[in-house]
Design a protein around this motif. Structure first.
Motif, mmCIF file in Angstrom:
data_model
loop_
_atom_site.group_PDB
_atom_site.id
_atom_site.type_symbol
_atom_site.label_atom_id
_atom_site.label_comp_id
_atom_site.label_asym_id
_atom_site.label_seq_id
_atom_site.Cartn_x
_atom_site.Cartn_y
_atom_site.Cartn_z
ATOM 1 N N GLU A 1 11.948 -75.217 49.523
ATOM 2 C CA GLU A 1 11.608 -74.135 48.728
ATOM 3 C C GLU A 1 11.516 -74.324 47.319
ATOM 4 O OE1 GLU A 1 13.644 -70.379 50.505
ATOM 5 O OE2 GLU A 1 15.173 -72.295 51.034
ATOM 6 N N GLY A 2 11.111 -75.343 46.897
ATOM 7 C CA GLY A 2 10.547 -75.702 45.569
ATOM 8 C C GLY A 2 12.181 -76.098 44.626
ATOM 9 N N TYR A 3 13.192 -76.166 45.437
ATOM 10 C CA TYR A 3 14.376 -76.747 44.776
ATOM 11 C C TYR A 3 14.443 -78.238 44.366
ATOM 12 C CZ TYR A 3 17.128 -72.627 45.239
ATOM 13 O OH TYR A 3 17.512 -71.260 44.931
ATOM 14 N N TYR A 4 13.216 -78.948 44.895
ATOM 15 C CA TYR A 4 12.836 -80.269 44.723
ATOM 16 C C TYR A 4 11.359 -80.501 44.191
ATOM 17 C CZ TYR A 4 17.218 -81.635 46.993
ATOM 18 O OH TYR A 4 18.523 -81.597 47.245
ATOM 19 N N TYR A 5 11.137 -81.172 43.438
ATOM 20 C CA TYR A 5 9.618 -81.392 42.983
ATOM 21 C C TYR A 5 9.141 -82.574 42.504
ATOM 22 C CZ TYR A 5 12.441 -80.059 39.011
ATOM 23 O OH TYR A 5 13.367 -80.223 37.916
ATOM 24 N N GLY B 1 22.867 -83.959 30.896
ATOM 25 C CA GLY B 1 23.706 -84.992 31.685
ATOM 26 C C GLY B 1 23.163 -84.997 33.065
ATOM 27 N N GLN B 2 23.716 -85.898 33.814
ATOM 28 C CA GLN B 2 23.604 -86.116 35.164
ATOM 29 C C GLN B 2 25.017 -86.009 36.169
ATOM 30 O OE1 GLN B 2 22.196 -88.787 33.127
ATOM 31 N NE2 GLN B 2 20.595 -87.225 32.784
ATOM 32 N N THR B 3 24.645 -85.812 37.395
ATOM 33 C CA THR B 3 26.009 -85.729 38.327
ATOM 34 C C THR B 3 25.526 -86.466 39.458
ATOM 35 O OG1 THR B 3 25.021 -83.803 39.536
ATOM 36 C CG2 THR B 3 26.534 -83.318 37.681
ATOM 37 N N GLU B 4 26.689 -87.154 40.075
ATOM 38 C CA GLU B 4 26.347 -87.985 41.283
ATOM 39 C C GLU B 4 25.898 -87.478 42.388
ATOM 40 O OE1 GLU B 4 29.226 -91.181 43.764
ATOM 41 O OE2 GLU B 4 29.932 -90.808 41.840
ATOM 42 N N ASN C 1 1.283 -94.406 37.377
ATOM 43 C CA ASN C 1 1.711 -95.113 38.699
ATOM 44 C C ASN C 1 3.167 -95.145 38.908
ATOM 45 O OD1 ASN C 1 -0.939 -95.934 39.200
ATOM 46 N ND2 ASN C 1 -0.853 -97.524 37.367
ATOM 47 N N ARG C 2 3.751 -93.783 38.865
ATOM 48 C CA ARG C 2 5.302 -93.673 38.998
ATOM 49 C C ARG C 2 5.420 -92.617 39.717
ATOM 50 N NH1 ARG C 2 8.164 -96.286 34.255
ATOM 51 N NH2 ARG C 2 6.762 -97.229 32.913
ATOM 52 N N ILE C 3 6.598 -92.406 40.161
ATOM 53 C CA ILE C 3 6.938 -90.946 40.899
ATOM 54 C C ILE C 3 8.188 -90.223 39.935
ATOM 55 C CG2 ILE C 3 8.147 -89.961 42.897
ATOM 56 C CD1 ILE C 3 5.338 -90.487 43.334
ATOM 57 N N LEU C 4 7.827 -89.136 39.554
ATOM 58 C CA LEU C 4 8.740 -88.547 38.918
ATOM 59 C C LEU C 4 9.289 -87.586 39.793
ATOM 60 C CD1 LEU C 4 8.357 -86.827 35.093
ATOM 61 C CD2 LEU C 4 9.342 -85.536 37.138
ATOM 62 N N LEU C 5 10.672 -87.249 39.963
ATOM 63 C CA LEU C 5 11.021 -86.385 40.935
ATOM 64 C C LEU C 5 12.399 -85.570 40.210
ATOM 65 C CD1 LEU C 5 11.968 -85.369 43.718
ATOM 66 C CD2 LEU C 5 13.227 -87.758 44.262
ATOM 67 N N GLY C 6 12.572 -84.432 40.470
ATOM 68 C CA GLY C 6 13.421 -83.671 40.085
ATOM 69 C C GLY C 6 14.016 -82.548 40.736
ATOM 70 N N GLY C 7 15.217 -81.895 40.528
ATOM 71 C CA GLY C 7 15.674 -80.636 41.166
ATOM 72 C C GLY C 7 17.116 -80.994 41.900
ATOM 73 N N GLY C 8 17.363 -80.397 42.780
ATOM 74 C CA GLY C 8 18.687 -80.229 43.253
ATOM 75 C C GLY C 8 19.938 -79.466 42.867
ATOM 76 N N ARG C 9 19.492 -78.436 41.951
ATOM 77 C CA ARG C 9 20.528 -77.860 41.406
ATOM 78 C C ARG C 9 21.340 -76.994 42.504
ATOM 79 N NH1 ARG C 9 19.363 -72.554 39.286
ATOM 80 N NH2 ARG C 9 17.291 -72.022 39.494
ATOM 81 N N HIS C 10 20.597 -76.718 43.621
ATOM 82 C CA HIS C 10 20.921 -75.781 44.366
ATOM 83 C C HIS C 10 22.082 -76.459 45.366
ATOM 84 C CE1 HIS C 10 18.290 -78.346 46.563
ATOM 85 N NE2 HIS C 10 18.463 -77.875 47.720
ATOM 86 N N LEU C 11 22.347 -77.837 44.922
ATOM 87 C CA LEU C 11 23.433 -78.599 45.651
ATOM 88 C C LEU C 11 24.948 -78.211 44.985
ATOM 89 C CD1 LEU C 11 21.728 -82.277 46.006
ATOM 90 C CD2 LEU C 11 22.040 -80.187 47.872
#
Length: 370
Positions: free
Chosen positions: A264-268, A295-298, A274-284
């Motif tokens: 549902e777009g929570y990951y993109y 910052g980042q969370t584990e 030549n790299r993969i950029l990946l973001g999202g996951g705040r619904h976790l």
């Protein structure tokens, strides 16, 4: 701050417009104002060493909404409202491309894809069933069907064998976009001061007094374009939303090209250099990610790496090179807040994670108010 006479006279005196935030909205607002009032003195105050928030932190998606996102929007908005939102995003993207040029922002129309997890049969079936309905809704805008389903030919694993495809979606280089925008605005004589945090402001009949962490100034008009940090200046109905992102080291012979949405777009994710950029996951962990702290969370970083291993690059060795986060401004409604707050104070905020698509247009709308 111990300022000299020259500093006060050159930078901090006789200011016509003061803009808070040097992101996409703030810079476009300054650009519009300078074009209309070429002799005006415009000052931009930026809290970071670079544009803080999301403008230099985003994934560079030139998109207007995935199939599942549009279906979800229709649960909370009328058909007319959803179509207007999409029109606004398209208009904003076109404005960005016209303002800077496709070469300067490295615009590439590689299409957009929405993947569906193997375990998410309900969402997949919903999107298959609603595809024709959404295409009919958007046909007057695009003069063509927007969404089709294609067979998985990128080697993704643990997803449905077909994914939704949208030929109208593109990608840009976020860094090049912001660099070009900053250069264009500064070439017109707009002054930008970095590491300046606006703490408060007050208004009399003719001017606005702005107190910062280093000095106080008076300005004829104050325009707030801080988006994710809007609450800090007492603008309601805007919540911060942190987005965590990572990028791999270069991968030999990377075949994945385009912009991709998942869950549902929570990951993109997308390809870049030549790299993969990946973001999202705040619904976790929505509550933790409702913050103005970078910052980042584990929990989220582990999930992003798991998706790379199990779904996106299941048969490819990769290494994570860099991780970062950005702060978006969201709310219960997708509609942006562009309004006059008082006689000489205006705001353009709540871009809802669509800053690239609508930032240029919101900047112009903010300038229109002033």
């Amino acid at each position: 701050m111990n300022l000299s006479y020259w500093e006060i006279k050159t930078w901090l005196t006789d200011i016509d417009f003061t803009i808070v935030g040097s992101g996409i909205v703030g810079l476009n607002c300054a650009l519009q104002l300078k074009q209309r009032f070429p002799k005006s003195k415009i000052l931009i105050l930026e809290k970071g060493i670079l544009p803080q928030g999301a403008s230099t932190k985003n994934a560079g998606f030139a998109c207007f909404g995935s199939l599942s996102e549009i279906i979800d929007d229709l649960k909370k908005h009328s058909e007319k409202e959803v179509v207007e939102l999409i029109k606004k995003r398209i208009k904003g993207l076109n404005m960005l491309r016209e303002t800077l040029g496709d070469k300067a922002i490295d615009y590439q129309n590689l299409g957009g894809y929405e993947l569906f997890l193997e375990s998410d049969k309900a969402l997949y079936d919903l999107c298959r069933n609603k595809q024709e309905e959404i295409n009919r809704l958007l046909h007057p805008v695009f003069k063509s069907d927007v969404f089709t389903f294609k067979e998985n030919n990128f080697g993704f694993k643990n997803i449905k064998p077909h994914y939704s495809f949208n030929p109208f979606e593109g990608q840009i280089n976020t860094g090049k976009m912001m660099e070009a925008l900053l250069c264009k605005v500064q070439s017109l004589g707009v002054k930008i001061l970095n590491n300046i945090t606006v703490q408060s402001f007050s208004e009399d009949s003719n001017t606005v007094n702005v107190k910062t962490n280093h000095f106080e100034i008076n300005t004829k008009q104050l325009l707030i374009a801080t988006n994710g940090f809007a609450q800090q200046l007492d603008i309601p109905k805007v919540k911060p939303a942190r987005a965590q992102v990572l990028i791999t080291k270069p991968i030999n012979d990377l075949k994945i090209k385009g912009t991709f949405h998942l869950d549902e777009g929570y990951y993109y994710f997308r390809n870049i250099d030549n790299r993969i950029l990946l973001g999202g996951g705040r619904h976790l962990d929505f509550k933790t990610e409702e913050t103005v702290e970078f910052g980042q969370t584990e929990i989220i970083q582990n999930k992003l790496e798991e998706l790379l291993k199990t779904t996106i690059l299941p048969q490819t060795n990769f290494e994570i090179e860099h991780q970062w986060s950005g702060i978006m401004g969201v709310g219960k409604q997708k509609k942006t807040i562009v309004k006059q707050m008082s006689n000489h104070v205006f705001c353009g905020v709540r871009l809802g994670g669509m800053g690239i698509a609508i930032g240029s247009l919101v900047g112009r709308e903010l300038a229109d108010l002033a």
